[in-house]
Design a protein around this motif. Structure first.
Motif, PDB file in Angstrom:
ATOM      1  N   THR A  92       1.065  -1.229   0.006  1.00 50.78           N
ATOM      2  CA  THR A  92      -0.224  -0.246   0.168  1.00 50.78           C
ATOM      3  C   THR A  92       0.822   1.245  -0.699  1.00 50.78           C
ATOM      4  N   ALA A  93       0.649   1.913  -0.848  1.00 53.59           N
ATOM      5  CA  ALA A  93       1.948   3.185  -1.142  1.00 53.59           C
ATOM      6  C   ALA A  93       1.072   4.321  -1.918  1.00 53.59           C
ATOM      7  N   SER A  94       1.227   5.850  -1.849  1.00 56.17           N
ATOM      8  CA  SER A  94       0.415   6.653  -2.835  1.00 56.17           C
ATOM      9  C   SER A  94       2.136   7.057  -3.949  1.00 56.17           C
ATOM     10  N   ARG A  95       0.010   6.072  -4.668  1.00 54.15           N
ATOM     11  CA  ARG A  95       0.345   6.673  -6.212  1.00 54.15           C
ATOM     12  C   ARG A  95      -0.188   7.122  -7.421  1.00 54.15           C
ATOM     13  N   THR A  96       0.290   7.766  -7.921  1.00 53.18           N
ATOM     14  CA  THR A  96      -0.656   8.085  -9.128  1.00 53.18           C
ATOM     15  C   THR A  96      -0.597   7.515 -10.219  1.00 53.18           C
ATOM     16  N   PHE A  97      -1.901   7.808 -11.072  1.00 54.43           N
ATOM     17  CA  PHE A  97      -2.019   6.978 -12.958  1.00 54.43           C
ATOM     18  C   PHE A  97      -2.444   8.320 -13.514  1.00 54.43           C
ATOM     19  N   VAL A  98      -2.205   7.624 -15.524  1.00 51.41           N
ATOM     20  CA  VAL A  98      -2.200   8.717 -15.758  1.00 51.41           C
ATOM     21  C   VAL A  98      -2.950   8.397 -16.772  1.00 51.41           C
ATOM     22  N   MET A  99      -2.956   9.076 -17.609  1.00 50.44           N
ATOM     23  CA  MET A  99      -4.284   8.877 -19.052  1.00 50.44           C
ATOM     24  C   MET A  99      -3.372   9.105 -20.197  1.00 50.44           C
ATOM     25  N   ARG A 100      -1.876   8.017 -20.204  1.00 53.87           N
ATOM     26  CA  ARG A 100      -0.885   7.414 -21.322  1.00 53.87           C
ATOM     27  C   ARG A 100      -1.925   6.528 -22.459  1.00 53.87           C
ATOM     28  N   GLY A 101      -2.316   6.858 -23.689  1.00 56.04           N
ATOM     29  CA  GLY A 101      -2.491   6.775 -24.878  1.00 56.04           C
ATOM     30  C   GLY A 101      -4.082   6.172 -24.806  1.00 56.04           C
ATOM     31  N   MET A 102      -5.005   6.966 -23.635  1.00 56.40           N
ATOM     32  CA  MET A 102      -5.552   6.444 -23.773  1.00 56.40           C
ATOM     33  C   MET A 102      -6.949   7.239 -24.119  1.00 56.40           C
ATOM     34  N   SER A 103      -8.210   7.103 -24.952  1.00 53.43           N
ATOM     35  CA  SER A 103      -8.832   7.408 -26.170  1.00 53.43           C
ATOM     36  C   SER A 103     -10.850   7.537 -25.570  1.00 53.43           C
ATOM     37  N   PHE A 104     -10.276   6.857 -24.262  1.00 53.16           N
ATOM     38  CA  PHE A 104     -12.055   7.528 -23.761  1.00 53.16           C
ATOM     39  C   PHE A 104     -11.568   7.422 -21.922  1.00 53.16           C
ATOM     40  N   ASP A 105     -12.699   7.974 -21.860  1.00 51.55           N
ATOM     41  CA  ASP A 105     -12.938   8.176 -19.991  1.00 51.55           C
ATOM     42  C   ASP A 105     -12.867   7.211 -19.740  1.00 51.55           C
ATOM     43  N   ILE A 106     -12.557   7.220 -17.922  1.00 51.90           N
ATOM     44  CA  ILE A 106     -12.893   6.710 -17.323  1.00 51.90           C
ATOM     45  C   ILE A 106     -12.701   6.934 -15.853  1.00 51.90           C
ATOM     46  N   ASP A 107     -13.141   5.814 -15.118  1.00 51.83           N
ATOM     47  CA  ASP A 107     -12.960   5.868 -14.175  1.00 51.83           C
ATOM     48  C   ASP A 107     -11.842   5.561 -12.774  1.00 51.83           C
ATOM     49  N   ILE A 108     -11.389   6.064 -11.905  1.00 49.34           N
ATOM     50  CA  ILE A 108     -10.254   4.987 -11.327  1.00 49.34           C
ATOM     51  C   ILE A 108      -9.574   5.832  -9.948  1.00 49.34           C
ATOM     52  N   VAL A 109     -10.119   3.941  -9.414  1.00 48.72           N
ATOM     53  CA  VAL A 109     -10.534   3.715  -7.760  1.00 48.72           C
ATOM     54  C   VAL A 109      -9.157   2.894  -6.973  1.00 48.72           C
ATOM     55  N   PHE A 110      -9.242   4.456  -6.475  1.00 46.98           N
ATOM     56  CA  PHE A 110      -8.189   3.520  -6.060  1.00 46.98           C
ATOM     57  C   PHE A 110      -8.081   2.927  -4.227  1.00 46.98           C
ATOM     58  N   VAL A 111      -7.672   1.272  -3.835  1.00 49.23           N
ATOM     59  CA  VAL A 111      -8.496   0.451  -3.101  1.00 49.23           C
ATOM     60  C   VAL A 111      -6.758   0.344  -1.822  1.00 49.23           C
ATOM     61  N   GLY A 112      -7.414   0.647  -0.939  1.00 47.28           N
ATOM     62  CA  GLY A 112      -6.663   0.050   0.224  1.00 47.28           C
ATOM     63  C   GLY A 112      -6.495  -1.844  -0.055  1.00 47.28           C
ATOM     64  N   ALA A 113      -5.223  -2.347   0.891  1.00 50.20           N
ATOM     65  CA  ALA A 113      -5.481  -3.803   0.957  1.00 50.20           C
ATOM     66  C   ALA A 113      -6.104  -4.675   1.294  1.00 50.20           C
ATOM     67  N   ASN A 114      -7.142  -4.264   2.030  1.00 47.71           N
ATOM     68  CA  ASN A 114      -8.308  -5.130   2.621  1.00 47.71           C
ATOM     69  C   ASN A 114      -9.408  -4.920   1.532  1.00 47.71           C
ATOM     70  N   GLY A 115      -9.422  -3.973   0.769  1.00 46.86           N
ATOM     71  CA  GLY A 115     -10.513  -3.749  -0.673  1.00 46.86           C
ATOM     72  C   GLY A 115     -11.580  -2.584  -0.144  1.00 46.86           C
ATOM     73  N   THR A 116     -11.015  -1.690   1.115  1.00 47.85           N
ATOM     74  CA  THR A 116     -12.003  -0.254   1.169  1.00 47.85           C
ATOM     75  C   THR A 116     -11.132   0.647   0.334  1.00 47.85           C
ATOM     76  N   VAL A 117     -12.352   1.459  -0.363  1.00 50.07           N
ATOM     77  CA  VAL A 117     -11.515   2.426  -1.419  1.00 50.07           C
ATOM     78  C   VAL A 117     -11.256   3.854  -0.525  1.00 50.07           C
ATOM     79  N   THR A 118     -10.608   3.863  -1.528  1.00 45.94           N
ATOM     80  CA  THR A 118     -10.370   5.457  -0.642  1.00 45.94           C
ATOM     81  C   THR A 118      -9.922   6.348  -1.476  1.00 45.94           C
ATOM     82  N   ALA A 119     -10.093   6.136  -2.640  1.00 47.05           N
ATOM     83  CA  ALA A 119      -9.922   7.592  -3.433  1.00 47.05           C
ATOM     84  C   ALA A 119     -10.921   7.384  -4.943  1.00 47.05           C
TER      85      ALA A 119
END
Length: 174
Positions: A92-119
């Motif tokens: 578990t760590a602070s992470r950054t995701f980018v939209m490299r090469g993407m051609s459509f919109d998405i939801d990005i969901v960050f999830v803790g080790a036990n499965g809890t949605v954090t962002a």
């Protein structure tokens, strides 16, 4: 210091720098040479609210190594309504995701080790001529789930809810 010793130290420093650069560039170079991965494992991720009510589920490709995580959905033309990608990290760590090469919109969901949605981020595809590496979305988690745009809104998924991924130690729903 003798010239011979100085040359040996310089050679060691140059070799170390090359090793670090090769490690950092490996995913991008691998994709350029071999192309996008095609051997993804698959699993099901199910969302539950904080009261344990099932909100929805998606079938996902599992990105569990550096090349698959780097490629992400970049080589995907679209996602069906209940399809996504599950990114697995070692910790578990602070992470950054980018939209490299993407051609459509998405939801990005960050999830803790036990499965809890954090962002949750609603990420737009880069406009024509915009580098998707500049579109950055951050959060803390061991896992990250990428979904079709507004999936979380349609299913009522919020920060604090639980994502249970079959085969992973996401236990918040149990």
């Amino acid at each position: 210091m003798s010239n011979r010793r100085a040359a040996a130290v310089l050679a060691a420093v140059v070799l170390a720098a090359l090793a670090v650069a090769a490690y950092a560039l490996y995913p991008a170079l691998s994709l350029a040479v071999v192309g996008p991965p095609s051997d993804y494992e698959r699993t099901t991720v199910t969302a539950y609210d904080d009261g344990g009510e099932r909100l929805g589920s998606v079938e996902v490709r599992v990105a569990d190594d550096r090349v698959k995580r780097y490629a992400g959905l970049s080589y995907t033309e679209n996602l069906s309504a209940d399809e996504g990608m599950w990114f697995v990290h070692d910790d578990t760590a602070s992470r950054t995701f980018v939209m490299r090469g993407m051609s459509f919109d998405i939801d990005i969901v960050f999830v803790g080790a036990n499965g809890t949605v954090t962002a949750i981020h609603h990420a737009e595809a880069p406009a024509e001529g915009v580098d998707g590496d500049t579109l950055r979305y951050g959060g803390t988690g061991r896992y990250v789930l990428e979904l079709p745009a507004e999936w979380t809104t349609r299913h009522g998924v919020e920060v604090g809810d639980c994502l249970d991924a079959a085969g992973y130690e996401t236990t918040c729903a149990r």
